[in-house]
Design an enzyme around this catalytic site. Structure first.
Site, short mmCIF file in Angstrom:
data_model
loop_
_atom_site.label_atom_id
_atom_site.label_comp_id
_atom_site.label_asym_id
_atom_site.label_seq_id
_atom_site.Cartn_x
_atom_site.Cartn_y
_atom_site.Cartn_z
N CYS A 133 0.79 -1.24 -0.21
CA CYS A 133 -0.14 -0.13 0.00
C CYS A 133 0.76 1.18 -0.16
O CYS A 133 2.08 1.32 0.60
CB CYS A 133 -0.89 -0.11 1.41
SG CYS A 133 -1.80 1.53 1.20
N CYS A 164 -8.46 -1.06 7.54
CA CYS A 164 -7.38 -0.14 7.56
C CYS A 164 -7.22 0.33 8.96
O CYS A 164 -7.94 1.25 9.69
CB CYS A 164 -7.36 1.22 6.58
SG CYS A 164 -6.15 2.24 6.65
N GLU A 192 -8.51 33.70 3.45
CA GLU A 192 -8.47 32.54 2.78
C GLU A 192 -9.19 32.68 1.24
O GLU A 192 -10.13 33.51 1.10
CB GLU A 192 -9.78 31.54 3.50
CG GLU A 192 -10.07 30.32 2.90
CD GLU A 192 -8.73 29.48 2.26
OE1 GLU A 192 -8.54 28.93 1.18
OE2 GLU A 192 -7.77 29.23 3.44
N ASP A 231 -0.88 29.53 8.34
CA ASP A 231 -0.92 28.05 8.19
C ASP A 231 -0.91 27.65 6.55
O ASP A 231 -1.95 27.23 6.14
CB ASP A 231 -1.93 27.41 8.90
CG ASP A 231 -2.28 25.86 8.75
OD1 ASP A 231 -1.31 25.43 8.34
OD2 ASP A 231 -3.17 25.38 9.45
N CYS A 233 3.40 22.43 7.19
CA CYS A 233 3.16 20.85 6.66
C CYS A 233 4.46 20.33 5.99
O CYS A 233 4.58 19.22 5.51
CB CYS A 233 1.88 20.66 6.27
SG CYS A 233 1.67 21.51 4.58
#
Length: 456
Positions: free
Chosen positions: A81, A162, A336, A384, A411
């Site tokens: 996977c 999963c 945003e 962010d 991230c």
């Protein structure tokens, strides 16, 4: 000196590190070799599949001597996977790798040799943590298959369960497979562009218990819709919404822009940090709610709010950080660029009876300039951004606003390091760097950083 390896030859390699995609990294006579599914400390027999000018890629023929960090993966298909790259690595070793990954990026890309990086905050139980799954649907040997793509391919690795997904996903898989088999539903074929059912997306409210199922279809409707929703209801506790998502494009993009409700509501609800959020099929919402609370709590802590500050929250999505921060700030401006997310943010503010937040639909780099033009004092900036990091124009204007603090939620350690370098060169110092493990068993890591203005 020539390249010391050849295609189809077998060599013994000690794995010294892992790369950003989870591949083991070793060397043969100083020449770099990448080995998928290897663990730091493994001694492996590797068959070379590809040789380039600077590196080679091979696969494990056998594990000669397993690393002290190598464990048996909980998932039976972990080695095929494409979801969990490092499930064969003990969890404490995963956390240590992520801390080192952030440190390395800050040093190598940002030139930060003296910034202390705290140990990555992990999960007590790093399983069943995801609240969202997007599962391709296919047919193999006449039977329906669902799961995730094998790494680097569009071959579906069929699963029934999963271990990183919420159990509602397992129930949805069973129901959808039964539906496809019972009613001979045509499954989408990427090669021809024909067939109906492309993907199934499942979203779960961890705290509310509400579940949404979103069939992604190459058409306007599905056959036997009532029977399908009945199957889902029989299998899934808390089913609150079934929404068709229409995507007729020949594309790898999973979701289309049009949605049709065929059961229940057009959204589910969940809570985060004590606030209520409305989650629609196209909404962005962090996929690990337990660690999201850890991440956002740390971000608010770094912001140092005492009820008097005006805060700018850039790349605010559906307003999660904005609304959490609003409880400790005088005024919040959220920026945003996606209109649907801004609409959701405003709705979420209404749901929580929060009135000291203003959401602006624009690109962050375009909207931030108005605060200088209008002479609005900004005390704290929270950002962010997506993986590509902040737009340079945004950062240039951010430093002109001269906030006391900037809190960066990232991230991607590489773009974080790049943007931190810019801020450091323009009057800010990194005073806290905290990685948080949002995605156990993968190489991905979130980091929250406090950049404080240096007094001159």
């Amino acid at each position: 000196m020539g390249i010391p390896v050849k295609v189809d030859s077998v060599y013994e390699v000690v794995i010294e590190d892992i790369g950003t995609d989870g591949e083991g990294i070793g060397h043969i006579a100083g020449f770099t070799v990448f080995v998928p599914r290897a663990v730091i400390g493994d001694r492996v027999s590797v068959k070379i599949d590809k040789v380039g000018k600077r590196y080679a890629v091979g696969h494990i023929e056998s594990v000669v001597e397993p690393s002290d960090y190598r464990i048996q993966p909980l998932c039976p298909v972990a080695n095929r996977c494409g979801g969990c790259h490092i499930q064969a690595m003990a969890y404490d070793a995963q956390l240590a790798y992520k801390t080192r990954h952030v440190k390395d990026a800050l040093q190598r890309i940002g030139g930060f040799d003296d910034v202390s990086v705290l140990d990555t905050i992990g999960m007590e139980r790093p399983w069943h943590y995801r609240n969202k799954a997007q599962l391709p649907v296919g047919v193999f040997s006449g039977r329906p298959v669902m799961g995730f793509f094998a790494a680097g391919t569009h071959d579906i690795v069929d699963i029934d369960t999963c271990p990183i997904q919420h159990p509602a996903v397992d129930a949805a898989i069973k129901a959808v497979k039964d539906y496809v088999s019972s009613y001979n539903v045509a499954v989408y074929d990427e090669m021809t562009g024909k067939g109906l059912l492309r993907h199934i997306m499942v979203r779960v409210g961890f705290n509310s218990g509400q579940v949404m199922v979103v069939p992604v279809i190459n058409g306007d409707s599905i056959p036997h819709a009532k029977e399908f929703t009945d199957m889902l209801r029989q299998n899934i506790d808390g089913l609150a919404s079934v929404v068709l998502n229409i995507n007729r494009r020949r594309t790898n993009v999973i979701l289309g822009s049009q949605c049709k409700v065929i059961y229940g509501n057009d959204h589910i609800m969940d809570t985060l940090c004590g606030l209520t959020f409305k989650i629609s099929p196209l909404s962005f919402f962090q996929v690990n709610p337990r660690q999201t609370e850890v991440l956002y709590t740390k971000a608010i802590e770094y912001a140092g709010l005492d009820g008097t500050q005006t805060v700018l929250d850039a790349y605010c999505g559906i307003g999660t950080i904005s609304l959490i921060a609003a409880q400790k700030a005088a005024k919040i401006y959220g920026i945003e660029e996606i209109q649907q997310a801004v609409d959701d943010a405003r709705e979420n503010a209404r749901l929580n009876d929060i009135s000291n937040v203003e959401f602006i639909c624009a690109k962050a780099e375009d909207a931030i300039g108005r605060f200088i033009e209008d002479k609005v004092r900004i005390d704290v900036i929270i950002m962010d951004p997506p993986r590509k990091g902040c737009d340079k124009g945004f950062l240039e204007t951010a430093v002109r606003l001269c906030p006391e603090r900037m809190v960066y939620v990232s991230c991607n350690p590489a773009t974080l390091a790049r943007d931190m370098r810019f801020l450091a060169d323009h009057g800010y110092k990194a005073t806290a760097v905290q990685p948080v493990d949002m995605f156990p068993h993968t190489t991905h890591v979130e980091t929250v950083v406090l950049m404080s203005r240096v007094e001159k």
